[in-house]
Each structure stands twice: as C-alpha cells, then as structure tokens.
Design a protein around this motif. Structure first.
Motif, PDB file in Angstrom:
ATOM      1  N   TYR A 101       0.848  -1.200   0.000  1.00 19.66           N
ATOM      2  CA  TYR A 101       0.000   0.000   0.000  1.00 19.66           C
ATOM      3  C   TYR A 101       0.882   1.248   0.000  1.00 19.66           C
ATOM      4  N   ARG A 132       0.954  -8.539  -5.657  1.00 17.65           N
ATOM      5  CA  ARG A 132       0.911  -7.091  -5.915  1.00 17.65           C
ATOM      6  C   ARG A 132      -0.374  -6.726  -6.639  1.00 17.65           C
ATOM      7  N   GLY A 133      -0.664  -7.477  -7.679  1.00 19.44           N
ATOM      8  CA  GLY A 133      -1.869  -7.190  -8.449  1.00 19.44           C
ATOM      9  C   GLY A 133      -3.125  -7.358  -7.626  1.00 19.44           C
ATOM     10  N   MET A 134      -3.145  -8.373  -6.789  1.00 23.34           N
ATOM     11  CA  MET A 134      -4.319  -8.604  -5.947  1.00 23.34           C
ATOM     12  C   MET A 134      -4.523  -7.460  -4.970  1.00 23.34           C
ATOM     13  N   SER A 190      -3.509  -4.417  -5.250  1.00 28.50           N
ATOM     14  CA  SER A 190      -3.960  -3.203  -5.938  1.00 28.50           C
ATOM     15  C   SER A 190      -5.462  -3.267  -6.203  1.00 28.50           C
ATOM     16  N   GLN A 191      -5.967  -4.492  -6.360  1.00 27.62           N
ATOM     17  CA  GLN A 191      -7.409  -4.617  -6.591  1.00 27.62           C
ATOM     18  C   GLN A 191      -8.238  -4.348  -5.342  1.00 27.62           C
ATOM     19  N   VAL A 243      -8.337  -2.114  -3.386  1.00 29.98           N
ATOM     20  CA  VAL A 243      -8.760  -0.727  -3.194  1.00 29.98           C
ATOM     21  C   VAL A 243     -10.175  -0.508  -3.732  1.00 29.98           C
ATOM     22  N   LEU A 244     -10.411  -0.964  -4.942  1.00 34.02           N
ATOM     23  CA  LEU A 244     -11.718  -0.703  -5.549  1.00 34.02           C
ATOM     24  C   LEU A 244     -12.560  -1.966  -5.679  1.00 34.02           C
ATOM     25  N   ARG A 245     -12.091  -3.042  -5.066  1.00 31.91           N
ATOM     26  CA  ARG A 245     -12.897  -4.251  -5.006  1.00 31.91           C
ATOM     27  C   ARG A 245     -12.879  -4.764  -3.567  1.00 31.91           C
ATOM     28  N   PRO A 246     -13.501  -4.028  -2.687  1.00 33.23           N
ATOM     29  CA  PRO A 246     -13.470  -4.359  -1.268  1.00 33.23           C
ATOM     30  C   PRO A 246     -14.591  -5.351  -0.930  1.00 33.23           C
ATOM     31  N   TYR A 280     -13.138 -13.801  -3.308  1.00 31.02           N
ATOM     32  CA  TYR A 280     -12.365 -13.592  -4.531  1.00 31.02           C
ATOM     33  C   TYR A 280     -10.877 -13.759  -4.264  1.00 31.02           C
ATOM     34  N   GLY A 306      -9.977 -17.292  -3.195  1.00 33.74           N
ATOM     35  CA  GLY A 306      -9.989 -18.184  -4.358  1.00 33.74           C
ATOM     36  C   GLY A 306      -8.717 -18.075  -5.175  1.00 33.74           C
ATOM     37  N   LEU A 307      -8.272 -16.849  -5.388  1.00 32.43           N
ATOM     38  CA  LEU A 307      -7.045 -16.647  -6.161  1.00 32.43           C
ATOM     39  C   LEU A 307      -5.837 -17.225  -5.427  1.00 32.43           C
ATOM     40  N   LEU A 360      -5.508   5.052  -8.015  1.00 32.45           N
ATOM     41  CA  LEU A 360      -5.771   4.108  -6.920  1.00 32.45           C
ATOM     42  C   LEU A 360      -5.440   4.699  -5.544  1.00 32.45           C
ATOM     43  N   ILE A 416     -16.134   3.007  -7.601  1.00 29.13           N
ATOM     44  CA  ILE A 416     -16.457   1.590  -7.389  1.00 29.13           C
ATOM     45  C   ILE A 416     -17.488   1.048  -8.388  1.00 29.13           C
ATOM     46  N   CYS A 431      -4.176 -10.171 -12.423  1.00 35.09           N
ATOM     47  CA  CYS A 431      -3.448  -9.728 -11.236  1.00 35.09           C
ATOM     48  C   CYS A 431      -1.940  -9.836 -11.449  1.00 35.09           C
ATOM     49  N   ARG A 479      -0.930  -6.960 -13.526  1.00 36.22           N
ATOM     50  CA  ARG A 479      -0.934  -5.730 -12.724  1.00 36.22           C
ATOM     51  C   ARG A 479       0.351  -5.632 -11.909  1.00 36.22           C
ATOM     52  N   GLY A 480       0.678  -6.722 -11.232  1.00 41.08           N
ATOM     53  CA  GLY A 480       1.883  -6.719 -10.406  1.00 41.08           C
ATOM     54  C   GLY A 480       3.133  -6.489 -11.227  1.00 41.08           C
TER      55      GLY A 480
END
Lengths: 218, 218
Positions: free
Chosen positions: A110, A170-172, A174-175, A177-180, A185, A188-189, B116, B130, B167, B170-171
């Motif tokens: 973050y 990292r990608g997860m 970053s997500q 933030v806008l996928r709270p 999800y 699962g990943l 972000l 969102i 993801c 993104r990373g």
DNA sequence: ACTTACAAACAGTCAAGCCTGTTTTTTGAA
DNA sequence: TTCAAAAAACAGGCTTGACTGTTTGTAAGT
C-alpha cells in the motif's frame, strides 16, 4: 549513567529523531497518502518541529526516499528471518504464498502504491529509489535461491515461480482498493495459486529434520 | 472560426468539449501523474478555457472520475471485440495472456496506478469509482465466461485463472516503474505464466480452422 | 568555544473554487 | 418567418489557503 534517557548524546538524539520522522512518514504515506504527506504533517505526527525535519533531511523528497529505504530494509530482514525459520523446520510451499500476501498486505505494498506514481514521473526521485529497490529484490532473490537449495529445485525456475507469486500478490492488493468486501475472490485466487506452486515445489517431507537447526547455509 | 462553416448544435459542442477534456485528463494522468493533473493544465491541454471545464464538470475530482469511467468503458469494449475475434478463429491461450499484458501496459494500468492511491484515501472519490470498476470487472467476467464456454472448461475455474492472469500482469506492470531495462525478467514471467495457463486451457482445436500460432508443448 | 539539534517565523508559488462577463444556440410567440 | 428573450457554452480574473524551501534564532552537547 543515563539509564532512563535524561542525558542523551547528540548521536542518540539525532538517531531517534530521524527514526521518529521516518516512521511518521511511512505511517502518513499509508494512512493519508503521498499527496497528504506534507512536511508539516510529518513533523506534527513525529512530535517534532518542522525545523527538525529540515535539519535532518534535505527536503520532502529526501525524507520520503529515506523512509522507503528504511521500510524496505526492515521488510527484507523480516523475510530473511522467516526463511531461516521456514527452512529450519521445513514448511509447506503454501506458507510462502501466505507470507508473501501478509508481507505485502501489511502496509508494504500500500505504501509502495503511494510512491510508485511519483517515481514514475520524477526522475530524481526514481534514481534515488532504484538502488534501494534493487537491493530489496536482491534480498528476495537470495531467499528464493536458498529456498530452492533447501527444496532441491532448480534455482532459476524457483525464482521465477516466487517472483510470479509476488507479482500476483501485488496485483491482488492493488485490486483491494476498488474491489473491497470480497474475501472469497482473494481467497480463491490465493488457493488456486498455492495449488499451482505446489506443483513446482516437491518440497520433500524434509520435515523429518524438524527440530534440527541450521543444516547448510550456502 | 468554424470547422466546416456549419453551425453545430449545443449537444455537439458540449460532447466534443467534454471528450476533449476527458481525453486530455487521461493523457495528463498518464504522462504527468495525478498530482500534476491540475485543472488549468487539463484545460490548456484540451485547448479550452478553464471556465469551460468548470462548466462541464463539477470540479477536479468529477472530471477525473468521469475520464476514468470513459477509459475503462473503452478498454472493456476493446476486450470484447478481441474476444469475439478470438473465439471466431479459435486462438491459443497464449494470446490471451499477451492481450492482457498489452491492454494493461498500454496506459490502462499506469493510469490506474495514478488514481488508486487517491481512491484509497478519498471516500467520495472511491464511491464514485467503485460502480465504474464493478462494471469493468463484470465486462471482464463476461468475456472469461464466454471463453470458458468456447473452450469447454469450467467457467468458475476459468475465471479464476484469467483473474489471476490479470493480477499477475498488474503486479508486473507496477514493477516496471522501478525495475526498468529488464525485458528478460518480464518475458520470463510471461512465458512461465503462459505455460501455466495452458494446463487449464485444453483449448480443443475444435475450430482450429485458421493458421494456429506456436503451441509448443513444454 | 564551537558545533550540532532543534524551533519558529518568512517569502514565494500555485491550484481550487467562485464569480462575473461574453458569445453562441435554442426557443417561442407575433 | 422573424427576432428577441432565455438558456447554454464558454472565457477569464480574483481570493483563499496551503505547502515548500529558506532563514534566523536558541538551547543543548562536546
């Protein structure tokens, strides 16, 4: 005998003030963002005057750069300690994925997301940061290489798998933030990825050595 | 001075000015960063006055939010078109990974990295974004689901694999900022990932009528 | 004594929002 | 159809506020 810290040497005062300022900077980066991380705010949060800040650091960029270096250094040392313990007791590859997630989710990425954009547009700032980050990556690589040696896997391939793990995390993050509010999800990943990593980590039940300390420090 | 001497309706003028402002906003976000994306700069880059900006948008946050929504909408439409073509000719899973990388690397995720942090600290801005992002993700999911149907794979699992791909990308892109000039690193990761994805994409040559791409079995 | 560690006021810059004025298009009634 | 009033689309200045870098002042350590 300044046991309780009544009289402190200048070095001690200086070191503590710098530490307070850098810690406050990281706290602020995480809690308020880079734009709101102003020098007056840093000084206020650190409980010192702005003059103290300007005395110890050349300017706003300098203190942020120094604080980031400090943070990455700590993270690298933490990872190193984790790896030592992990290899001593022979954990599962799942743990590594979990550790990567926890490390990045525990403020590290973050905070990173805060300064990356600035680094992208500010050549001087970026030049300051690149060596720091390179050292951090070197620390990661060393851990992955040691892990490969311990697991008996190909070092290059292991590094690729672990670097992919880091990028995925990292990608997860970053997500988030806008996928709270979607823990399923992310679970699962992570679960999917643990399954994949297992394929590349025979991770022989070396747990037989549980209890034994350092076996071989290449 | 009129373009073709014709009178333009207010709707036309308004739409074009808005579009010019939004495009300039994305350009600025990508090229200069959020902090340097000021309303005077946006207006100057769009070739209109600042008054025009304040007329069409409630303020700085509003135009940025609208611009992002516009950008994500375009990206979703592009992906949809790619998927249509992809399914019509039956491509390889490698192509999907490549597309994901290209899509994100082509400004999309660099712009995302700009807003972000702000979204994380500004509740109103985040609340604005969102729904937009949710719609974008829904668009992605629809494509992944269609892909699963086409490939005869489990939709849920396919979505997981593709979301992991996103993801990862993104990373990786976030790394490019402070780990430049290392194409081998990114190529290696992408190559490794393609190999992983292939395992989950039998991608039956059902409609492999057209010339297939390299499908080396590793 | 001399340097370091800090405090606090100062000056220059610049963006955001507001507000007022000007041009272009639309409307609607004679 | 005409044409003036209304509305929308724009232009540009003004004010406020906040931050950065700098400088000057003061106490503590060596």
């Amino acid at each position: 005998m300044r046991v309780s810290g009544k009289r402190r040497s200048q070095k001690e005062r200086s070191a503590e003030t710098s530490a307070r300022l850098m810690n406050a900077t990281i706290d602020l980066l995480h809690d308020q963002g880079l734009a709101r991380t102003t020098t007056p705010e840093i000084a206020r949060m650190a409980g010192v005057s702005r003059g103290a800040l300007t005395h110890h650091f050349a300017g706003r960029e300098a203190i942020i750069s120094a604080s980031v270096a400090d943070m990455l250094g700590k993270a690298a040392r933490d990872l190193h300690r984790f790896a030592e313990d992990f290899m001593a007791r022979g954990g599962s590859s799942d743990e590594i994925v979990d550790y990567a997630w926890r490390m990045m989710d525990d403020r590290l990425f973050y905070v990173t997301m805060e300064y990356l954009p600035e680094a992208r547009h500010n050549p001087a700032f970026r030049a300051d940061l690149i060596p720091t980050v390179k050292e951090f990556h070197a620390g990661l690589d060393a851990v992955w290489t040691a892990l490969a040696a311990r697991a008996g896997t190909d070092p290059d391939h292991t590094r690729t798998v672990m670097n992919a793990t880091m990028c995925l995390v990292r990608g997860m993050i970053s997500q988030t933030v806008l996928r709270p509010n979607d823990p399923a999800y992310y679970e699962g990943l992570l679960g999917f990825w643990k399954q994949q990593v297992r394929q590349h980590f025979p991770m022989k039940p070396a747990a037989a050595l549980t209890g034994r300390r350092k076996t071989a420090t290449a």
